[in-house]
Write a protein that holds these residues in place. Structure first.
Motif, PDB file in Angstrom:
ATOM      1  N   VAL A 193       0.844  -1.203   0.000  1.00 59.38           N
ATOM      2  CA  VAL A 193       0.000   0.000   0.000  1.00 59.38           C
ATOM      3  C   VAL A 193       0.876   1.249   0.000  1.00 59.38           C
ATOM      4  O   VAL A 193       0.624   2.204  -0.748  1.00 59.38           O
ATOM      5  N   ALA A 194       1.932   1.247   0.826  1.00 59.69           N
ATOM      6  CA  ALA A 194       2.838   2.390   0.858  1.00 59.69           C
ATOM      7  C   ALA A 194       3.524   2.582  -0.496  1.00 59.69           C
ATOM      8  O   ALA A 194       3.685   3.716  -0.964  1.00 59.69           O
ATOM      9  N   GLY A 195       3.909   1.498  -1.137  1.00 55.65           N
ATOM     10  CA  GLY A 195       4.546   1.590  -2.446  1.00 55.65           C
ATOM     11  C   GLY A 195       3.626   2.189  -3.493  1.00 55.65           C
ATOM     12  O   GLY A 195       4.049   3.012  -4.310  1.00 55.65           O
ATOM     13  N   VAL A 196       2.369   1.786  -3.489  1.00 54.32           N
ATOM     14  CA  VAL A 196       1.406   2.345  -4.447  1.00 54.32           C
ATOM     15  C   VAL A 196       1.190   3.830  -4.156  1.00 54.32           C
ATOM     16  O   VAL A 196       1.153   4.655  -5.087  1.00 54.32           O
ATOM     17  N   THR A 251       4.396   5.783  -5.218  1.00 51.33           N
ATOM     18  CA  THR A 251       4.487   5.851  -6.682  1.00 51.33           C
ATOM     19  C   THR A 251       3.455   6.817  -7.245  1.00 51.33           C
ATOM     20  O   THR A 251       3.754   7.604  -8.154  1.00 51.33           O
ATOM     21  N   GLY A 252       2.250   6.801  -6.705  1.00 50.65           N
ATOM     22  CA  GLY A 252       1.223   7.756  -7.150  1.00 50.65           C
ATOM     23  C   GLY A 252       1.614   9.184  -6.863  1.00 50.65           C
ATOM     24  O   GLY A 252       1.405  10.079  -7.694  1.00 50.65           O
ATOM     25  N   ALA A 253       2.204   9.422  -5.694  1.00 47.23           N
ATOM     26  CA  ALA A 253       2.656  10.775  -5.358  1.00 47.23           C
ATOM     27  C   ALA A 253       3.773  11.215  -6.287  1.00 47.23           C
ATOM     28  O   ALA A 253       3.796  12.379  -6.741  1.00 47.23           O
ATOM     29  N   HIS A 307       7.119   6.395 -14.448  1.00 48.73           N
ATOM     30  CA  HIS A 307       6.645   5.741 -13.238  1.00 48.73           C
ATOM     31  C   HIS A 307       5.681   4.591 -13.508  1.00 48.73           C
ATOM     32  O   HIS A 307       5.352   3.864 -12.578  1.00 48.73           O
ATOM     33  N   MET A 308       5.245   4.449 -14.742  1.00 45.37           N
ATOM     34  CA  MET A 308       4.329   3.342 -15.023  1.00 45.37           C
ATOM     35  C   MET A 308       5.016   1.995 -14.825  1.00 45.37           C
ATOM     36  O   MET A 308       4.408   1.056 -14.316  1.00 45.37           O
ATOM     37  N   GLY A 309       6.279   1.912 -15.201  1.00 40.46           N
ATOM     38  CA  GLY A 309       7.034   0.675 -14.958  1.00 40.46           C
ATOM     39  C   GLY A 309       7.205   0.408 -13.481  1.00 40.46           C
ATOM     40  O   GLY A 309       7.081  -0.728 -13.015  1.00 40.46           O
ATOM     41  N   ARG A 310       7.474   1.468 -12.725  1.00 40.66           N
ATOM     42  CA  ARG A 310       7.601   1.330 -11.278  1.00 40.66           C
ATOM     43  C   ARG A 310       6.271   0.911 -10.661  1.00 40.66           C
ATOM     44  O   ARG A 310       6.224   0.069  -9.771  1.00 40.66           O
ATOM     45  N   LEU A 311       5.181   1.509 -11.145  1.00 46.25           N
ATOM     46  CA  LEU A 311       3.860   1.139 -10.640  1.00 46.25           C
ATOM     47  C   LEU A 311       3.561  -0.328 -10.954  1.00 46.25           C
ATOM     48  O   LEU A 311       3.006  -1.049 -10.130  1.00 46.25           O
ATOM     49  N   GLY A 312       3.959  -0.780 -12.145  1.00 44.44           N
ATOM     50  CA  GLY A 312       3.769  -2.187 -12.498  1.00 44.44           C
ATOM     51  C   GLY A 312       4.537  -3.121 -11.579  1.00 44.44           C
ATOM     52  O   GLY A 312       4.020  -4.164 -11.168  1.00 44.44           O
ATOM     53  N   MET A 313       5.777  -2.730 -11.231  1.00 49.59           N
ATOM     54  CA  MET A 313       6.558  -3.565 -10.316  1.00 49.59           C
ATOM     55  C   MET A 313       5.932  -3.588  -8.926  1.00 49.59           C
ATOM     56  O   MET A 313       5.874  -4.635  -8.278  1.00 49.59           O
ATOM     57  N   VAL A 314       5.451  -2.436  -8.460  1.00 53.96           N
ATOM     58  CA  VAL A 314       4.820  -2.381  -7.142  1.00 53.96           C
ATOM     59  C   VAL A 314       3.555  -3.232  -7.126  1.00 53.96           C
ATOM     60  O   VAL A 314       3.314  -4.003  -6.191  1.00 53.96           O
TER      61      VAL A 314
END
Length: 99
Positions: free
Chosen positions: A51-54, A57-59, A73-80
């Motif tokens: 939850v913290a990672g999402v 990443t959103g912030a 950040h879409m790649g980072r969001l995908g990994m999270v």
């Protein structure tokens, strides 16, 4: 050397007869309770980290959009989100395999 190889072959022959081993559980009840508690705490920690990672990443995506920068950040969001899926499915998969 030959005896070790023969023992391995014998072991595989026993397992190849179609019978599934059914080990008995003989762990002390106090130990299994403690292990369950630790695993529960780890599951909650993994969920909180997801939850913290999402949220982080959103912030970061919001800040980079505000600055007008390109968003990687879409790649980072995908990994999270992939990590969240792993954490969410770990318990049921272990329960299915060993339960």
């Amino acid at each position: 050397m030959f005896q070790a190889l023969a023992a391995k072959v014998h072991q595989h022959v026993i397992l190849a007869d179609g019978k599934v081993p059914d080990p008995t559980r003989n762990a002390p009840g106090a130990l299994t309770g403690k292990v369950d508690k630790v695993l529960g705490i780890l599951a909650w920690a993994g969920t909180a980290a997801g939850v913290a990672g999402v949220l982080i990443t959103g912030a970061m995506m919001a800040v980079s959009m505000r600055r007008g920068e390109g968003s990687e950040h879409m790649g980072r969001l995908g990994m999270v989100l992939g990590g969240c899926v792993l954490v969410a499915t770990a318990g049921p998969v272990v329960t299915f395999v060993f339960g």
